[in-house]
Design a protein around this motif. Structure first.
Motif, PDB file in Angstrom:
ATOM      1  N   PRO A 131       3.967   0.632   9.652  1.00  0.00           N
ATOM      2  CA  PRO A 131       5.234   0.986   9.006  1.00  0.00           C
ATOM      3  C   PRO A 131       6.288   1.352  10.062  1.00  0.00           C
ATOM      4  CG  PRO A 131       3.412   1.924   7.805  1.00  0.00           C
ATOM      5  CD  PRO A 131       2.822   1.307   9.044  1.00  0.00           C
ATOM      6  N   LEU A 132       7.495   0.789   9.870  1.00  0.00           N
ATOM      7  CA  LEU A 132       8.508   0.885  10.930  1.00  0.00           C
ATOM      8  C   LEU A 132       8.854   2.329  11.284  1.00  0.00           C
ATOM      9  CD1 LEU A 132      10.838  -2.043   9.747  1.00  0.00           C
ATOM     10  CD2 LEU A 132       9.088  -2.100  11.536  1.00  0.00           C
ATOM     11  N   ARG A 133       8.764   3.225  10.318  1.00  0.00           N
ATOM     12  CA  ARG A 133       9.092   4.626  10.617  1.00  0.00           C
ATOM     13  C   ARG A 133       7.914   5.384  11.230  1.00  0.00           C
ATOM     14  NH1 ARG A 133      14.105   5.591   9.112  1.00  0.00           N
ATOM     15  NH2 ARG A 133      13.970   7.765   9.751  1.00  0.00           N
ATOM     16  N   SER A 147       4.534   6.198  17.583  1.00  0.00           N
ATOM     17  CA  SER A 147       4.539   7.671  17.478  1.00  0.00           C
ATOM     18  C   SER A 147       4.346   8.331  18.844  1.00  0.00           C
ATOM     19  CB  SER A 147       3.442   8.124  16.507  1.00  0.00           C
ATOM     20  OG  SER A 147       2.194   7.624  16.932  1.00  0.00           O
ATOM     21  N   ARG A 148       3.754   7.603  19.807  1.00  0.00           N
ATOM     22  CA  ARG A 148       3.575   8.203  21.136  1.00  0.00           C
ATOM     23  C   ARG A 148       4.886   8.317  21.909  1.00  0.00           C
ATOM     24  NH1 ARG A 148      -1.222   4.468  23.088  1.00  0.00           N
ATOM     25  NH2 ARG A 148      -0.421   3.216  21.344  1.00  0.00           N
ATOM     26  N   LEU A 149       5.956   7.762  21.331  1.00  0.00           N
ATOM     27  CA  LEU A 149       7.277   7.931  21.958  1.00  0.00           C
ATOM     28  C   LEU A 149       8.060   9.077  21.308  1.00  0.00           C
ATOM     29  CD1 LEU A 149       8.360   4.163  22.343  1.00  0.00           C
ATOM     30  CD2 LEU A 149       7.358   5.668  24.070  1.00  0.00           C
ATOM     31  N   ALA A 150       7.379   9.863  20.466  1.00  0.00           N
ATOM     32  CA  ALA A 150       8.085  10.913  19.706  1.00  0.00           C
ATOM     33  C   ALA A 150       8.696  11.982  20.610  1.00  0.00           C
ATOM     34  CB  ALA A 150       7.135  11.545  18.700  1.00  0.00           C
ATOM     35  N   SER A 151       8.162  12.144  21.823  1.00  0.00           N
ATOM     36  CA  SER A 151       8.734  13.172  22.706  1.00  0.00           C
ATOM     37  C   SER A 151      10.083  12.738  23.293  1.00  0.00           C
ATOM     38  CB  SER A 151       7.752  13.502  23.841  1.00  0.00           C
ATOM     39  OG  SER A 151       7.530  12.353  24.612  1.00  0.00           O
ATOM     40  N   ASP A 157      14.386   8.229  13.642  1.00  0.00           N
ATOM     41  CA  ASP A 157      15.356   7.141  13.387  1.00  0.00           C
ATOM     42  C   ASP A 157      15.390   6.162  14.559  1.00  0.00           C
ATOM     43  OD1 ASP A 157      16.044   8.102  10.942  1.00  0.00           O
ATOM     44  OD2 ASP A 157      17.983   8.925  11.544  1.00  0.00           O
ATOM     45  N   GLU A 158      15.367   6.700  15.763  1.00  0.00           N
ATOM     46  CA  GLU A 158      15.410   5.818  16.947  1.00  0.00           C
ATOM     47  C   GLU A 158      14.155   4.952  17.034  1.00  0.00           C
ATOM     48  OE1 GLU A 158      18.119   8.405  20.089  1.00  0.00           O
ATOM     49  OE2 GLU A 158      16.032   8.972  19.784  1.00  0.00           O
ATOM     50  N   ASN A 206      11.438  -0.224  16.429  1.00  0.00           N
ATOM     51  CA  ASN A 206      10.400  -1.059  15.806  1.00  0.00           C
ATOM     52  C   ASN A 206      11.019  -2.251  15.077  1.00  0.00           C
ATOM     53  OD1 ASN A 206       8.140   0.403  16.665  1.00  0.00           O
ATOM     54  ND2 ASN A 206       8.458   1.933  15.072  1.00  0.00           N
ATOM     55  N   PHE A 207      12.126  -2.004  14.385  1.00  0.00           N
ATOM     56  CA  PHE A 207      12.824  -3.082  13.665  1.00  0.00           C
ATOM     57  C   PHE A 207      13.321  -4.133  14.673  1.00  0.00           C
ATOM     58  CE2 PHE A 207      16.575  -5.104  11.943  1.00  0.00           C
ATOM     59  CZ  PHE A 207      16.243  -5.364  10.631  1.00  0.00           C
TER      60      PHE A 207
END
Ligand SMILES: Nc1nc2c(ncn2[C@@H]2O[C@H](COP(=O)(O)OP(=O)(O)OP(=O)(O)O)[C@@H](O)[C@H]2O)c(=O)[nH]1
Ligand SMILES: C=C(OP(=O)(O)O)C(=O)O
Length: 204
Positions: free
Chosen positions: A11-13, A17-21, A26-27, A32-33
């Motif tokens: 899922p695009l959102r 997740s490992r780039l969450a820091s 939204d980014e 991903n899109f």
């Protein structure tokens, strides 16, 4: 029917997740899109590919895929990459796909010529062609002919796992090291490297 390229997408959102820091939700969704769009555009340009198939549980990703004339497989059950790919492969086989090329949607430098290089190594089947990531740990592209000849082993150490799967089946393995294809965006350091590469490319 010929060569099928399969693109798995979280899922695009939720993906990356490992780039969450370093990136907000939204980014990451926009990243991903954008990467999915660019992957589909590149695959569309490869004449040898007869069909693109996107497997995801995200209606937005599947709808984007259809804009690029890709077929879609809606995932259900427990999220698991190997299960999703196995399911997509069975669908491709139902349409008599002979060759499968798995490409994840997180290869920002993927080019048509990368895919041609892989296909050049794919002569004289049965054969498995693997392009590892730059750490020689993950699998950034996985080609097989015939479809379904090896089982998927994505996850830590998948490069060596896929080589091993092919050896177990007695299938020739071609390892295709490609600098552009070897960059997958997993960690903040990968994003830094991508920015450095992009900065070099726009300098005169
Ligand atoms: N359909 C599907 N695709 C998946 C699944 N898990 C990962 N993918 C996709 O497989 C490719 C490689 O996955 P990863 O490199 O682990 O990317 P990711 O899961 O977005 O990254 P993290 O959230 O940081 O672990 C990406 O295109 C993902 O979107 C899954 O359960 N189902
Ligand atoms: C799941 C994989 O992707 P990554 O290593 O990018 O998480 C893999 O290459 O097996």
């Amino acid at each position: 029917m010929g060569l099928w390229a399969i693109v798995p997408v979280k899922p695009l959102r939720r993906g990356k997740s490992r780039l969450a820091s370093v990136l907000s939700e939204d980014e990451r969704a926009l990243l991903n899109f954008t990467m999915l769009s660019s992957t589909l555009r590149t695959l569309q340009e490869v004449e040898e590919i007869d069909q693109i198939l996107v497997v995801s549980r995200d209606p937005a990703a599947l709808s984007l895929a259809r804009e690029y004339k890709a077929r879609t497989v809606q995932e259900d059950g427990q999220p698991e990459l190997n299960t999703a790919l196995q399911r997509a492969t069975v669908v491709a086989q139902m349409y008599a796909a002979q060759e499968i090329l798995i490409l994840p949607a997180d290869l920002p430098l993927l080019s048509v010529s990368d895919i041609h290089r892989i296909l050049q190594r794919a002569k004289n089947p049965p054969v498995v062609v693997i392009s590892p990531d730059r750490r020689n740990d993950g699998t950034n592209a996985l080609y097989m002919n015939p479809a379904g000849i090896i089982e998927y082993r994505y996850g830590p150490g998948s490069f060596h796992q896929h080589v091993e799967q092919a050896r177990l089946k007695g299938v020739r393995v071609e390892v295709c090291q490609l600098s552009t294809l070897s960059l997958d965006l997993d960690l903040p350091e990968d994003l830094d490297l991508l920015k450095q590469i992009e900065a070099m490319q726009i300098e005169p």
